[in-house]
Design an enzyme around this catalytic site. Structure first.
Site, PDB file in Angstrom:
ATOM      1  N   LYS A 146      -3.890  31.689  -6.772  1.00 14.47           N
ATOM      2  CA  LYS A 146      -3.176  32.971  -6.827  1.00 14.47           C
ATOM      3  C   LYS A 146      -2.265  32.943  -8.049  1.00 14.47           C
ATOM      4  O   LYS A 146      -1.579  31.954  -8.310  1.00 14.47           O
ATOM      5  CB  LYS A 146      -2.354  33.182  -5.553  1.00 14.47           C
ATOM      6  N   ASP A 193       6.192  38.888  -8.085  1.00 13.48           N
ATOM      7  CA  ASP A 193       5.856  39.731  -6.943  1.00 13.48           C
ATOM      8  C   ASP A 193       7.100  40.473  -6.459  1.00 13.48           C
ATOM      9  O   ASP A 193       7.910  39.935  -5.706  1.00 13.48           O
ATOM     10  CB  ASP A 193       5.276  38.855  -5.811  1.00 13.48           C
ATOM     11  N   LYS A 222      10.175  44.623  -1.968  1.00 17.08           N
ATOM     12  CA  LYS A 222      10.881  43.570  -1.233  1.00 17.08           C
ATOM     13  C   LYS A 222      12.383  43.838  -1.249  1.00 17.08           C
ATOM     14  O   LYS A 222      12.881  44.611  -2.074  1.00 17.08           O
ATOM     15  CB  LYS A 222      10.622  42.211  -1.897  1.00 17.08           C
ATOM     16  N   ARG A 260      -3.858  38.610  -1.441  1.00 13.85           N
ATOM     17  CA  ARG A 260      -5.190  38.591  -0.849  1.00 13.85           C
ATOM     18  C   ARG A 260      -6.138  39.559  -1.555  1.00 13.85           C
ATOM     19  O   ARG A 260      -7.348  39.354  -1.572  1.00 13.85           O
ATOM     20  CB  ARG A 260      -5.096  38.896   0.653  1.00 13.85           C
TER      21      ARG A 260
END
Ligand code: BES
Ligand code: MN
Ligand code: ZN
Length: 517
Positions: free
Chosen positions: A283, A288, A295, A369
Site C-alpha cells: 500500500k 491519507d 479524518k 483497499r
C-alpha cells in the site's frame, strides 16, 4: 548505514574497548552453571559484580542491566552486564540477541562510547554461531538507527566499531582457518544488509508526506533498481487509465499529486518464463487525509505512515537482489495521496476497477483497499506462485491485536504457515486472523457488487475479505501492518517512529523459498 561490525577473538577480561556488553543467561550468575566469563570479570574486578548484583537484585532476567566500572583491572573501561533471561527456543533466543544488541548500542549512545564489544554465551556449531552473529549485527544496527535529518542538533552516535567477541578457546576451535571464518564474516555482512534494508524502509516512512510524495516514492524504488540491477517500470495517469485501474484513479483524483504505478522486478539470469514469480504488493498512500470522509485532526497526525507497505516492499527488493533467488520476484505498488477537494471521489460513487466487481464507495477513508484491488488484479496477471501484500490498512487491526502486532490473512493455509514461520525467524510479531465466509455479506452493496466498508465490527476482516475478491485463485497472504509500521515509543530493536515492519519477514520467507527450489 549499518555499524561497522567485526569478529574478534579475545578474552572478555583482556579485550580493550570503551564498553564491554556482557550478555548472561538467567540462572548462570553463580552455582554449578555459573558463567565462566562473568566469573573471570568479577574476579578481575575484585567482586564488584557480586556486590552490585546483590544490591540491585540483578538476576539476568531478559533486558535487566547492570553497569560496572572497569578501570585498569580489565581491558574494558566499563562493563554492562545484560540479562538474556532463560533460553526458550532457537528463534526467540535469536530475537533476544537482537534486542540486547540494540540495548547495548543505545547504552553506548548515552555514554558517548566509541568502541563497543559484545560477549555472549555463543553457540558451538558453526551454523548456529553464524545465525547468532547475523542476529547480533542486525540488532545492533537496527538499534543504532535514528531519523535525525531534520534535527538541528544531531547528537550523532560516537560509536565507530562494534566487535563481537569470541573468547580464546571457542574462537580457535571455530575459526582457525579462513574457510571456517568466511561463513562467519558473511553472516555479519548479511545481518548488516538486513538492517540497512529495514532502515531504508524506515527512512522512507519517516520522511514527511510533503517530501515523500508519490513521485518521490517511485524515485526511491527506481534508485534501488539502479543500485542493484533490478528491472523498473513506471506508469503515469494515462497508462493507469488504459490498464483500467479506475479504483486507483478515483482515490488519487482529489490530490494535486499525480498517481504513480510502479513495478520493480528481480529476474534471474537465463529466466525462460518457466518459473512462476513471487509477487509483493505494498500500500502506497503517501498521505491519507481520509478524503471527503475526512479524518479528525488527531487521526491524521501520523498518516504519512500510510505508504509503509510499499516502503517494506522496496526494502525487501534490495535484499532480494542480494539473495538472487532462482525465480522472478516482482514488487508492485500504486502510489498516490488521498485528499479532499473539488475533484475528489465521493461517497456514493460506483466504480469498476481492473478486477471484476463494481464497488460502491461508502467511505472515502477506506481507500487503501481500493488501490490495492487494482494493483492486486495487475499482480494476478503475472500468474504468480504466491502474492503477499503489506498494507497499513485498518485501525481495526490494532483494536483486535494491540498496537504493534501484524494481522495475517490468507486464502491458503500452507502459504500462511510459511509467512508465520518466516515472521518468527525474523523476530516480527504476526498473528493469523480468520476470513469467515459468513462475513462476506457485510460487504454486499444494494447497488453494486460490493461496497468498500463493512461496518463497525471486524473491520480488519471485512477489509481482507474485500481484497480477497481481487486475487482470484492465487495463493495469497495479506499483512495488515497498520500497528506494526510505526511505534510511539522505542521497543526492542525499534525506535520511535517507523519500524520497517515486514522487510525482515519477507526476506526470511523468500530465502526459504529460494533454498527449497
Ligand atoms: N490508513 C488507514 C488505516 C490506519 C489507521 C493506518 C491508523 C495506520 C494507523 C486506512 O486507510 C483507514 O483510514 N481505514 C479506516 C477504514 C474505515 C473507514 C472503514 C479505519 O481504519 O478507520
Ligand atoms: Mn484511510
Ligand atoms: Zn489509508
Amino acid at each position: 548505514m549499518s555499524l561497522t561490525t567485526r569478529l574478534a577473538s579475545a578474552l572478555p577480561t583482556k579485550h580493550i574497548c570503551d564498553l564491554l556488553a556482557l550478555f548472561v543467561r538467567e540462572g548462570t550468575l553463580s552455582g554449578p552453571d555459573a558463567d565462566a566469563r562473568l566469573r573471570a570479570i568479577d574476579r578481575a574486578l575484585g567482586g564488584q559484580f557480586a556486590r552490585a548484583s546483590a544490591d540491585e537484585e540483578f538476576r539476568a532476567r531478559e533486558g535487566q542491566q547492570l553497569m560496572l566500572q572497569g578501570g585498569k583491572k580489565i581491558g574494558a573501561k566499563r562493563v554492562l552486564v545484560i540479562g538474556l533471561g532463560k533460553s526458550r527456543n532457537a528463534e526467540s533466543d535469536r530475537e533476544t540477541l537482537r534486542t540486547c544488541a540494540a540495548k547495548s548500542v543505545r547504552a553506548s549512545r548515552a555514554a558517548g562510547v566509541k568502541t563497543l564489544a559484545i560477549s555472549w554465551p555463543s553457540a558451538e556449531g558453526p551454523q548456529a554461531l553464524a545465525a547468532e552473529l547475523c542476529a547480533l549485527t542486525e540488532g545492533a544496527s537496527l538499534g543504532a538507527y535514528r531519523f535525525d535529518k531534520y534535527l538541528t542538533e544531531k547528537r550523532a552516535l560516537k560509536l565507530t566499531e562494534l566487535r563481537l567477541l569470541l573468547d580464546g578457546d571457542s574462537a580457535h576451535k571455530q575459526f582457525k582457518s579462513p574457510s571456517q571464518r568466511m561463513p562467519l564474516d558473511l553472516a555479519i555482512e548479511e545481518g548488516a544488509a538486513i538492517a540497512d534494508a529495514t532502515c531504508l524502509a524506515r527512512d522512507l516512512v519517516n520522511e514527511p508526506a510533503s517530501v515523500m510524495t508519490p513521485r518521490a516514492l517511485a524515485e526511491a524504488a527506481e534508485a534501488v533498481a539502479k543500485k542493484h540491477g533490478l528491472a523498473f517500470e513506471l506508469h503515469g495517469r494515462n497508462a493507469i487509465e488504459k490498464m483500467g485501474m479506475n479504483l486507483f484513479l478515483a482515490v488519487s483524483q482529489g490530490s494535486a499529486e499525480k498517481p504513480q504505478l510502479v513495478k520493480l522486478s528481480w529476474i534471474p539470469k537465463g529466466e525462460n518464463g518457466k518459473k512462476k514469480p513471487l509477487a509483493l504488493v505494498g500500500k502506497a498512500i503517501t498521505f491519507d487525509s481520509g478524503g471527503l470522509s475526512i479524518k479528525t485532526a488527531g487521526g491524521m497526525e501520523d498518516m504519512k505512515v500510510d505508504m509503509a507497505g510499499a516502503a517494506a516492499v522496496i526494502g525487501a527488493m534490495e535484499l532480494v537482489a542480494r539473495i538472487k533467488p532462482p525465480f522472478p520476484v516482482h514488487a508492485f505498488f500504486g502510489a498516490c495521496e488521498n485528499m479532499p477537494s473539488g475533484t475528489a471521489y465521493r461517497p456514493g460513487d460506483v466504480i469498476r476497477g481492473k478486477g471484476g466487481p463494481t464497488v460502491e464507495i461508502l467511505n472515502t477513508d477506506a481507500e487503501g483497499r481500493l488501490v490495492l484491488a487494482d494493483v492486486l488484479a495487475w499482480a494476478v496477471e503475472h500468474e504468480p506462485a504466491a502474492i503477499v501484500d503489506l498494507a497499513t490498512l485498518t485501525g481495526a487491526v490494532m483494536v483486535a491485536l494491540g498496537p504493534s502486532m501484524t494481522g495475517l490473512f490468507a486464502n491458503n493455509d500452507p502459504l500462511a504457515g510459511e509467512l508465520l514461520e518466516a515472521a518468527q525467524g525474523a523476530g516480527e510479531s504476526v498473528w493469523r486472523m480468520p476470513m469467515p465466509t459468513e462475513m462476506e455479506e457485510l460487504i454486499k452493496s444494494p447497488i453494486a457488487d460490493i461496497k468498500n466498508t463493512g461496518g463497525r465490527f471486524g473491520g480488519s476482516i471485512t477489509a481482507a475479505l474485500f481484497l480477497q475478491r481481487f486475487v482470484a485463485k492465487v495463493p495469497w497472504v495479506h499483512l495488515d501492518i497498520a500497528g506494526a509500521a510505526s511505534a510511539d515509543k522505542e521497543r526492542g530493536v525499534n525506535p520511535r517512529g517507523a519500524t520497517g515492519a515486514g522487510v525482515r519477514m519477507l526476506v526470511e520467507w523468500i530465502k526459504k523459498r529460494a533454498a527449497a527450489v
